[in-house]
Design a protein around this motif. Structure first.
Motif, mmCIF file in Angstrom:
data_model
loop_
_atom_site.group_PDB
_atom_site.id
_atom_site.type_symbol
_atom_site.label_atom_id
_atom_site.label_comp_id
_atom_site.label_asym_id
_atom_site.label_seq_id
_atom_site.Cartn_x
_atom_site.Cartn_y
_atom_site.Cartn_z
ATOM 1 N N LYS A 123 -14.306 -9.891 -3.728
ATOM 2 C CA LYS A 123 -14.945 -10.987 -3.278
ATOM 3 C C LYS A 123 -15.154 -10.671 -1.696
ATOM 4 O O LYS A 123 -16.432 -10.798 -1.159
ATOM 5 C CB LYS A 123 -14.051 -12.461 -3.230
ATOM 6 N N LEU A 124 -14.058 -9.903 -0.970
ATOM 7 C CA LEU A 124 -14.352 -9.745 0.456
ATOM 8 C C LEU A 124 -15.670 -8.754 0.558
ATOM 9 O O LEU A 124 -16.400 -8.511 1.032
ATOM 10 C CB LEU A 124 -13.180 -8.939 1.008
ATOM 11 N N GLU A 125 -15.569 -7.595 -0.186
ATOM 12 C CA GLU A 125 -16.786 -6.568 -0.348
ATOM 13 C C GLU A 125 -17.852 -7.194 -0.844
ATOM 14 O O GLU A 125 -19.297 -6.820 -0.016
ATOM 15 C CB GLU A 125 -16.350 -5.475 -1.190
ATOM 16 N N HIS A 126 -18.026 -7.996 -1.635
ATOM 17 C CA HIS A 126 -19.165 -8.864 -1.755
ATOM 18 C C HIS A 126 -19.784 -9.487 -0.768
ATOM 19 O O HIS A 126 -21.093 -9.836 -0.416
ATOM 20 C CB HIS A 126 -18.943 -9.699 -3.072
ATOM 21 N N ALA A 127 -18.929 -10.147 0.189
ATOM 22 C CA ALA A 127 -19.070 -10.829 1.289
ATOM 23 C C ALA A 127 -19.641 -9.807 2.463
ATOM 24 O O ALA A 127 -19.836 -10.489 3.433
ATOM 25 C CB ALA A 127 -18.161 -11.863 1.820
ATOM 26 N N GLY A 128 -19.745 -8.649 2.172
ATOM 27 C CA GLY A 128 -20.102 -7.427 3.261
ATOM 28 C C GLY A 128 -18.775 -6.942 4.131
ATOM 29 O O GLY A 128 -19.154 -6.177 5.172
ATOM 30 N N HIS A 129 -17.665 -7.229 3.682
ATOM 31 C CA HIS A 129 -16.680 -6.726 4.368
ATOM 32 C C HIS A 129 -16.018 -5.582 4.016
ATOM 33 O O HIS A 129 -16.197 -5.319 2.784
ATOM 34 C CB HIS A 129 -15.443 -7.921 4.287
ATOM 35 N N LYS A 130 -15.355 -4.931 4.773
ATOM 36 C CA LYS A 130 -14.688 -3.695 4.243
ATOM 37 C C LYS A 130 -12.964 -4.055 4.164
ATOM 38 O O LYS A 130 -12.499 -4.700 5.179
ATOM 39 C CB LYS A 130 -14.671 -2.302 5.415
ATOM 40 N N CYS A 131 -12.364 -3.444 3.261
ATOM 41 C CA CYS A 131 -10.860 -4.002 2.997
ATOM 42 C C CYS A 131 -10.340 -2.822 2.102
ATOM 43 O O CYS A 131 -11.028 -2.001 1.375
ATOM 44 C CB CYS A 131 -10.702 -5.399 2.434
ATOM 45 N N VAL A 132 -9.191 -2.571 2.359
ATOM 46 C CA VAL A 132 -8.283 -1.451 1.563
ATOM 47 C C VAL A 132 -6.853 -2.338 1.040
ATOM 48 O O VAL A 132 -6.352 -3.071 1.674
ATOM 49 C CB VAL A 132 -7.884 -0.378 2.516
ATOM 50 N N ILE A 133 -6.755 -2.278 -0.079
ATOM 51 C CA ILE A 133 -5.381 -2.683 -0.655
ATOM 52 C C ILE A 133 -4.678 -1.769 -1.172
ATOM 53 O O ILE A 133 -4.864 -0.917 -2.172
ATOM 54 C CB ILE A 133 -5.591 -3.471 -1.771
ATOM 55 N N PRO A 134 -3.777 -1.138 0.210
ATOM 56 C CA PRO A 134 -2.893 0.070 -0.344
ATOM 57 C C PRO A 134 -2.208 0.259 -1.799
ATOM 58 O O PRO A 134 -2.205 1.136 -2.359
ATOM 59 C CB PRO A 134 -1.797 0.236 0.793
ATOM 60 N N SER A 135 -1.613 -1.075 -2.177
ATOM 61 C CA SER A 135 -0.849 -0.748 -3.393
ATOM 62 C C SER A 135 -1.830 -0.437 -4.711
ATOM 63 O O SER A 135 -1.252 -0.232 -5.622
ATOM 64 C CB SER A 135 -0.194 -2.227 -3.934
ATOM 65 N N ILE A 136 -2.952 -0.756 -4.673
ATOM 66 C CA ILE A 136 -3.979 -0.341 -5.750
ATOM 67 C C ILE A 136 -5.010 0.838 -5.287
ATOM 68 O O ILE A 136 -6.107 1.173 -5.952
ATOM 69 C CB ILE A 136 -4.834 -1.305 -6.383
ATOM 70 N N ASP A 137 -4.625 1.586 -4.084
ATOM 71 C CA ASP A 137 -5.682 2.464 -3.570
ATOM 72 C C ASP A 137 -4.927 3.847 -3.974
ATOM 73 O O ASP A 137 -3.596 4.117 -4.254
ATOM 74 C CB ASP A 137 -5.479 2.419 -2.119
ATOM 75 N N ASP A 138 -5.798 4.800 -4.491
ATOM 76 C CA ASP A 138 -5.590 6.260 -4.851
ATOM 77 C C ASP A 138 -4.606 6.895 -3.800
ATOM 78 O O ASP A 138 -3.869 7.857 -4.054
ATOM 79 C CB ASP A 138 -6.588 6.856 -5.418
ATOM 80 N N ARG A 139 -4.811 6.587 -2.581
ATOM 81 C CA ARG A 139 -4.279 7.311 -1.465
ATOM 82 C C ARG A 139 -2.558 7.087 -1.284
ATOM 83 O O ARG A 139 -1.968 7.709 -0.614
ATOM 84 C CB ARG A 139 -4.953 7.232 -0.166
ATOM 85 N N LEU A 140 -2.210 6.112 -1.923
ATOM 86 C CA LEU A 140 -1.109 5.556 -1.994
ATOM 87 C C LEU A 140 -0.092 6.573 -2.298
ATOM 88 O O LEU A 140 -0.202 7.050 -3.336
ATOM 89 C CB LEU A 140 -0.473 4.370 -2.498
ATOM 90 N N ASP A 141 0.972 6.858 -1.477
ATOM 91 C CA ASP A 141 1.898 8.001 -1.794
ATOM 92 C C ASP A 141 3.389 7.445 -1.865
ATOM 93 O O ASP A 141 3.707 6.873 -0.825
ATOM 94 C CB ASP A 141 1.737 9.410 -0.827
ATOM 95 N N VAL A 142 4.053 7.481 -3.153
ATOM 96 C CA VAL A 142 5.409 6.668 -3.231
ATOM 97 C C VAL A 142 6.249 7.975 -3.827
ATOM 98 O O VAL A 142 6.060 8.674 -4.662
ATOM 99 C CB VAL A 142 5.113 5.697 -4.476
ATOM 100 N N ARG A 143 7.445 7.962 -3.217
ATOM 101 C CA ARG A 143 8.586 8.759 -3.657
ATOM 102 C C ARG A 143 9.669 7.982 -3.859
ATOM 103 O O ARG A 143 10.132 7.405 -2.998
ATOM 104 C CB ARG A 143 8.690 9.937 -2.613
ATOM 105 N N ILE A 144 10.000 8.193 -5.202
ATOM 106 C CA ILE A 144 11.443 7.255 -5.575
ATOM 107 C C ILE A 144 12.174 8.214 -6.166
ATOM 108 O O ILE A 144 12.322 8.573 -7.337
ATOM 109 C CB ILE A 144 10.851 6.389 -6.842
#
Ligand code: SF4
Ligand code: SF4
Length: 280
Positions: A123-144
């Motif tokens: 919705k935000l991108e459709h309205a012309g904004h830029k946004c990132v949601i880290p939890s669903i972004d490929d760049r997220l790096d998690v070490r458990i």
């Protein structure tokens, strides 16, 4: 604006309710997963994010700040979704095993949160904004511990420093005025600690939410109830949660209930379950 998008998604999506074909018990068909969320906002320029990136004892210097995720970032929005009464009550019934309600909350609940996050981004991108949601972004790096979302590492002697992520929903929620940490490494908000988080980095300059606290553990009374609830003694009054002990238990749960996994006994039947606990 974000609140409206969240409200819209709660209205149009049926993902907040357990469908008959996935219900672990027929009585859980139609169970509601989350109550309405609360939202907090931090400025992307807030120096607290620099602290997260640079202070070794906070995030092991793995935290990537909002301006690195999104160059034009102006705000960071944190959303806390409190579990429904049925999910919380179910998990409080037996402190030895995760309840079916809680397993749904963690597994189907995360699917719902990911769909909510995708919806907001679209919705935000459709309205012309830029946004990132880290939890669903490929760049997220998690070490458990020995597990990562990128590869498999076989290092053996694990400390809490082996559990890190390049984005921390809890730290972002603290920055966005939603709440403070608790002894069990949870986040305690005015809607309690039993719930899940997501966040959005966006190029809109929203007014930041005031942080009504200064201390990292301000809302925790150190009552120790989460220590008593933990089935594997993973929480200690002087050093908080030991990730490896907790993680091994969660691995066992995963084998028993695959593909679902969860525990959350430190988030139920505790004074911080539904709100900010009163100091005794
Ligand atoms: S149960 Fe008590 S000690 Fe544990 S996080 Fe909640 S308030 Fe803090
Ligand atoms: S610390 Fe881990 S094992 Fe212990 S109650 Fe919390 S989630 Fe369960």
């Amino acid at each position: 604006m974000i609140k409206q998008l969240v409200d819209d998604f709660f209205e149009i999506s049926d993902g907040n309710y357990i469908r008959e074909d996935v219900a672990l018990d027929s009585e859980l068909n139609g169970m509601q997963l989350f109550d309405k969320p609360i939202i907090g906002i931090a400025s992307a320029n807030d120096p607290i994010f620099e602290t997260y990136s640079n202070k070794h004892d906070i995030m092991y210097q793995k935290f990537i700040g909002p301006k690195v995720w999104l160059k034009s970032a102006k705000s960071v929005v944190s959303i806390f979704l409190p579990y429904s009464e049925q999910v919380k009550t179910g998990n409080a019934n037996n402190l030895k095993r995760p309840s079916l309600e809680w397993l749904h909350g963690r597994y189907e609940g995360q699917k719902f949160i990911n769909e909510l996050s995708e919806f907001i981004k679209m919705k935000l991108e459709h309205a012309g904004h830029k946004c990132v949601i880290p939890s669903i972004d490929d760049r997220l790096d998690v070490r458990i511990g020995t597990r990562t979302n990128k590869d498999v590492n076989t290092s053996l002697s694990l400390t809490n420093a082996d559990y890190w992520s390049s984005w921390s929903e809890r730290h972002v929620a603290f920055a966005a005025g939603l709440g403070t940490f608790g002894l069990s490494k949870n986040i305690i908000t005015r809607k309690g600690s039993a719930g899940r988080l997501t966040s959005i980095i966006i190029d809109i300059d929203f007014k930041a939410t005031e942080r009504p606290y200064t201390d990292v553990y301000e809302y925790c009374t150190f009552c120790g109830q989460c220590i008593s609830n933990c089935p594997v003694n993973a929480i200690h009054i002087n050093k908080g949660k030991e990730h490896t002990v907790c993680s091994k238990y969660i691995d066992w749960v995963l084998k028993e209930y695959y593909p679902r996994y969860a525990c959350g006994k430190c988030q139920v039947k505790v004074p911080c379950q539904d709100g900010i606990p009163e100091t005794p």
